[in-house]
Design a protein around this motif. Structure first.
Motif, mmCIF file in Angstrom:
data_model
loop_
_atom_site.group_PDB
_atom_site.id
_atom_site.type_symbol
_atom_site.label_atom_id
_atom_site.label_comp_id
_atom_site.label_asym_id
_atom_site.label_seq_id
_atom_site.Cartn_x
_atom_site.Cartn_y
_atom_site.Cartn_z
ATOM 1 N N VAL A 75 0.843 -1.200 0.000
ATOM 2 C CA VAL A 75 0.000 0.000 0.000
ATOM 3 C C VAL A 75 0.882 1.256 0.000
ATOM 4 C CG1 VAL A 75 -1.630 1.384 1.351
ATOM 5 C CG2 VAL A 75 -2.006 -1.072 1.082
ATOM 6 N N VAL A 76 1.937 1.242 0.812
ATOM 7 C CA VAL A 76 2.876 2.372 0.825
ATOM 8 C C VAL A 76 3.493 2.563 -0.561
ATOM 9 C CG1 VAL A 76 5.055 3.250 1.766
ATOM 10 C CG2 VAL A 76 3.427 2.107 3.274
ATOM 11 N N ALA A 77 3.868 1.436 -1.200
ATOM 12 C CA ALA A 77 4.549 1.503 -2.493
ATOM 13 C C ALA A 77 3.655 2.006 -3.622
ATOM 14 C CB ALA A 77 5.116 0.127 -2.852
ATOM 15 N N VAL A 78 2.345 1.766 -3.533
ATOM 16 C CA VAL A 78 1.459 2.181 -4.621
ATOM 17 C C VAL A 78 0.918 3.596 -4.422
ATOM 18 C CG1 VAL A 78 0.782 -0.203 -5.064
ATOM 19 C CG2 VAL A 78 -0.660 1.219 -3.596
ATOM 20 N N CYS A 79 1.202 4.209 -3.284
ATOM 21 C CA CYS A 79 0.753 5.579 -3.043
ATOM 22 C C CYS A 79 1.602 6.572 -3.844
ATOM 23 C CB CYS A 79 0.836 5.911 -1.555
ATOM 24 S SG CYS A 79 -0.518 5.227 -0.574
ATOM 25 N N PRO A 80 1.087 7.754 -4.097
ATOM 26 C CA PRO A 80 1.859 8.756 -4.847
ATOM 27 C C PRO A 80 2.960 9.359 -3.999
ATOM 28 C CG PRO A 80 -0.192 9.707 -4.075
ATOM 29 C CD PRO A 80 -0.253 8.237 -3.739
ATOM 30 N N ALA A 104 2.082 16.180 -8.357
ATOM 31 C CA ALA A 104 0.708 16.411 -8.795
ATOM 32 C C ALA A 104 0.247 15.323 -9.761
ATOM 33 C CB ALA A 104 0.608 17.780 -9.470
ATOM 34 N N LEU A 105 1.122 14.956 -10.708
ATOM 35 C CA LEU A 105 0.745 13.961 -11.708
ATOM 36 C C LEU A 105 0.541 12.581 -11.083
ATOM 37 C CD1 LEU A 105 0.236 13.615 -14.718
ATOM 38 C CD2 LEU A 105 2.666 13.113 -15.030
ATOM 39 N N SER A 106 1.447 12.179 -10.195
ATOM 40 C CA SER A 106 1.309 10.863 -9.562
ATOM 41 C C SER A 106 0.082 10.818 -8.657
ATOM 42 C CB SER A 106 2.565 10.507 -8.764
ATOM 43 O OG SER A 106 2.726 11.354 -7.636
ATOM 44 N N SER A 107 -0.259 11.947 -8.041
ATOM 45 C CA SER A 107 -1.446 12.000 -7.191
ATOM 46 C C SER A 107 -2.712 11.757 -8.013
ATOM 47 C CB SER A 107 -1.542 13.344 -6.476
ATOM 48 O OG SER A 107 -0.466 13.522 -5.582
ATOM 49 N N ILE A 108 -2.731 12.286 -9.243
ATOM 50 C CA ILE A 108 -3.891 12.096 -10.108
ATOM 51 C C ILE A 108 -3.951 10.660 -10.631
ATOM 52 C CG2 ILE A 108 -4.938 12.765 -12.310
ATOM 53 C CD1 ILE A 108 -3.769 15.576 -11.833
ATOM 54 N N ILE A 109 -2.820 10.154 -11.108
ATOM 55 C CA ILE A 109 -2.786 8.802 -11.695
ATOM 56 C C ILE A 109 -3.143 7.741 -10.655
ATOM 57 C CG2 ILE A 109 -1.285 7.038 -12.712
ATOM 58 C CD1 ILE A 109 0.238 9.304 -14.098
ATOM 59 N N THR A 110 -2.594 7.885 -9.454
ATOM 60 C CA THR A 110 -2.799 6.844 -8.440
ATOM 61 C C THR A 110 -4.216 6.817 -7.880
ATOM 62 O OG1 THR A 110 -1.836 8.342 -6.776
ATOM 63 C CG2 THR A 110 -0.382 6.678 -7.735
ATOM 64 N N VAL A 111 -4.989 7.859 -8.136
ATOM 65 C CA VAL A 111 -6.405 7.786 -7.759
ATOM 66 C C VAL A 111 -7.055 6.585 -8.443
ATOM 67 C CG1 VAL A 111 -8.645 8.907 -8.097
ATOM 68 C CG2 VAL A 111 -6.720 10.236 -7.237
ATOM 69 N N PHE A 112 -6.604 6.288 -9.660
ATOM 70 C CA PHE A 112 -7.176 5.184 -10.429
ATOM 71 C C PHE A 112 -6.405 3.877 -10.240
ATOM 72 C CE2 PHE A 112 -7.971 9.241 -12.556
ATOM 73 C CZ PHE A 112 -9.362 9.230 -12.603
ATOM 74 N N THR A 113 -5.095 3.968 -9.993
ATOM 75 C CA THR A 113 -4.307 2.741 -9.867
ATOM 76 C C THR A 113 -4.361 2.136 -8.465
ATOM 77 O OG1 THR A 113 -2.280 3.999 -9.365
ATOM 78 C CG2 THR A 113 -2.708 3.461 -11.675
ATOM 79 N N ILE A 114 -4.512 2.966 -7.437
ATOM 80 C CA ILE A 114 -4.511 2.470 -6.059
ATOM 81 C C ILE A 114 -5.597 1.409 -5.810
ATOM 82 C CG2 ILE A 114 -5.102 3.117 -3.673
ATOM 83 C CD1 ILE A 114 -3.348 5.577 -4.018
ATOM 84 N N PRO A 115 -6.863 1.668 -6.128
ATOM 85 C CA PRO A 115 -7.893 0.639 -5.847
ATOM 86 C C PRO A 115 -7.621 -0.675 -6.573
ATOM 87 C CG PRO A 115 -8.911 2.755 -6.326
ATOM 88 C CD PRO A 115 -7.463 2.892 -6.688
ATOM 89 N N ILE A 116 -7.171 -0.589 -7.826
ATOM 90 C CA ILE A 116 -6.925 -1.807 -8.608
ATOM 91 C C ILE A 116 -5.762 -2.596 -8.027
ATOM 92 C CG2 ILE A 116 -6.260 -2.681 -10.878
ATOM 93 C CD1 ILE A 116 -7.641 -0.182 -12.069
ATOM 94 N N LEU A 117 -4.642 -1.911 -7.767
ATOM 95 C CA LEU A 117 -3.447 -2.597 -7.269
ATOM 96 C C LEU A 117 -3.668 -3.157 -5.862
ATOM 97 C CD1 LEU A 117 -0.623 -0.211 -8.571
ATOM 98 C CD2 LEU A 117 -1.344 -2.423 -9.504
ATOM 99 N N ILE A 118 -4.386 -2.416 -5.025
ATOM 100 C CA ILE A 118 -4.623 -2.905 -3.664
ATOM 101 C C ILE A 118 -5.556 -4.116 -3.685
ATOM 102 C CG2 ILE A 118 -5.652 -2.354 -1.428
ATOM 103 C CD1 ILE A 118 -4.550 0.426 -1.665
ATOM 104 N N ASN A 119 -6.547 -4.089 -4.559
ATOM 105 C CA ASN A 119 -7.420 -5.261 -4.673
ATOM 106 C C ASN A 119 -6.640 -6.491 -5.109
ATOM 107 O OD1 ASN A 119 -10.381 -5.258 -4.198
ATOM 108 N ND2 ASN A 119 -10.232 -3.301 -5.244
ATOM 109 N N LEU A 120 -5.735 -6.343 -6.065
ATOM 110 C CA LEU A 120 -4.897 -7.457 -6.512
ATOM 111 C C LEU A 120 -4.019 -7.950 -5.366
ATOM 112 C CD1 LEU A 120 -3.825 -6.184 -10.059
ATOM 113 C CD2 LEU A 120 -5.439 -8.031 -9.528
ATOM 114 N N ALA A 131 -13.676 -10.132 3.672
ATOM 115 C CA ALA A 131 -14.341 -9.070 4.436
ATOM 116 C C ALA A 131 -13.629 -7.732 4.309
ATOM 117 C CB ALA A 131 -14.418 -9.458 5.910
ATOM 118 N N ILE A 132 -12.336 -7.738 3.961
ATOM 119 C CA ILE A 132 -11.617 -6.468 3.861
ATOM 120 C C ILE A 132 -11.332 -6.089 2.412
ATOM 121 C CG2 ILE A 132 -10.519 -6.697 6.113
ATOM 122 C CD1 ILE A 132 -7.966 -7.537 4.643
ATOM 123 N N SER A 133 -12.116 -6.642 1.482
ATOM 124 C CA SER A 133 -11.930 -6.264 0.089
ATOM 125 C C SER A 133 -12.252 -4.790 -0.080
ATOM 126 C CB SER A 133 -12.837 -7.108 -0.813
ATOM 127 O OG SER A 133 -14.184 -6.882 -0.487
#
Length: 292
Positions: A75-80, A104-120, A131-133
């Motif tokens: 989670v730390v690694a996928v954050c901006p 700024a750019l990584s903050s915008i991109i990771t809004v979309f990548t964070i949920p996907i990568l964390i779910n994986l 239960a923690i999906s």
């Protein structure tokens, strides 16, 4: 950690204040820089969004640790990049304009990548713990509300009231640092009995993540022959993560204090290693100036 004032109010508030403070320092011109030096922006963004999560995954797979800790590390690694990277880049004599753009750019991109990568990540490490999906739509909305919205508000204030924004920027930065310190302290106190066991695992993995990320960013920029100031910037930018966001996701959205331990430790450690990065940056920059 049950849903309470700490997880539902304090964490999102702290992150919103950090992002509002960053917005107060941004102007539209910052985003136009992307077209001026696309090579540095592409390299820095690739290191942040692609290379760093891969480093986090590699560490989680190689270093022995509990599954929840492994998820927290990723989670730390996928954050901006964190807002503190801009200040550290400045102190290290790096390219501050590039740092602001990458943050700024990584903050915008990771809004979309964070949920996907964390779910994986959750599916791989905790396949039995449905239960923690993490609901992708809900998570995107929450991150949008506590990151992008305050940033936009800050930029609007900066655009229409520049003098007010400059005065508020310093105060917001101090308040954000204070809130982050309070969050970390509360988290460590609440989970104090588990810390000795976790620090043995987290200390090594967090240090590896921080050092490898910084070195990967610096040497990748060097490999592509970017100027020294941009090498320093990308090294710092990839090494300094948004610890507040990682805490908000793990302790708040995922409601799991074990997962939050890497974020808390990383948020402390990155300032220590960042200090040495500043010393190195100033040293090599001075040497380069003398040779020139």
């Amino acid at each position: 950690m049950q849903s309470n004032l700490f997880t539902t109010v304090l964490l999102p508030l702290a992150l919103a204040i950090v992002m509002l403070g960053m917005g107060l320092s941004l102007v539209p011109e910052d985003f136009k820089r992307i077209t001026r030096y696309p090579k540095a922006v592409v390299i820095g963004t690739a290191c942040q969004v692609v290379l760093l999560p891969l480093i986090g995954l590699l560490i989680a797979l190689v270093v022995p640790m509990e599954r929840a800790i492994a998820v927290g590390l990723i989670v730390v690694a996928v954050c901006p990049g964190g807002p503190s990277s801009n200040l550290m880049t400045y102190l290290a004599k790096g390219d501050v304009a590039l740092s602001v753009t990458l943050t700024a750019l990584s903050s915008i991109i990771t809004v979309f990548t964070i949920p996907i990568l964390i779910n994986l990540t959750l599916q791989h490490f905790l396949e039995e713990s449905a239960a923690i999906s993490l609901p992708i739509g809900q998570t995107m909305l929450q991150i949008l509300l506590i990151t992008l919205l305050p940033t936009v508000i800050g930029m609007v204030i900066r655009y229409y009231f520049p003098d007010t924004a400059r005065r508020l920027e310093k105060q917001m930065a101090r308040l954000a640092i204070g809130l982050l310190a309070l969050i970390i302290a509360l988290l460590l106190v609440r989970e104090g009995s588990k810390l000795p066991r976790f620090l043995v695992q987290v200390g090594i993995s967090v240090l590896l993540l921080n050092l490898l990320a910084t070195l990967a960013g610096f040497f990748t920029a060097k490999l592509f022959r970017l100027p020294l100031s941009q090498q320093i910037c990308i090294g710092v930018e990839v090494g300094i993560q948004n610890g507040t966001l990682a805490l908000a996701i793990t302790a708040g959205l995922l409601n799991n204090p074990d997962m939050a331990v890497p974020a808390a430790v990383y948020s402390l450690l990155m300032y220590i290693t960042g200090f040495f990065a500043i010393l190195y940056g100033r040293k090599v920059s001075t040497s380069a100036s003398v040779k020139a």
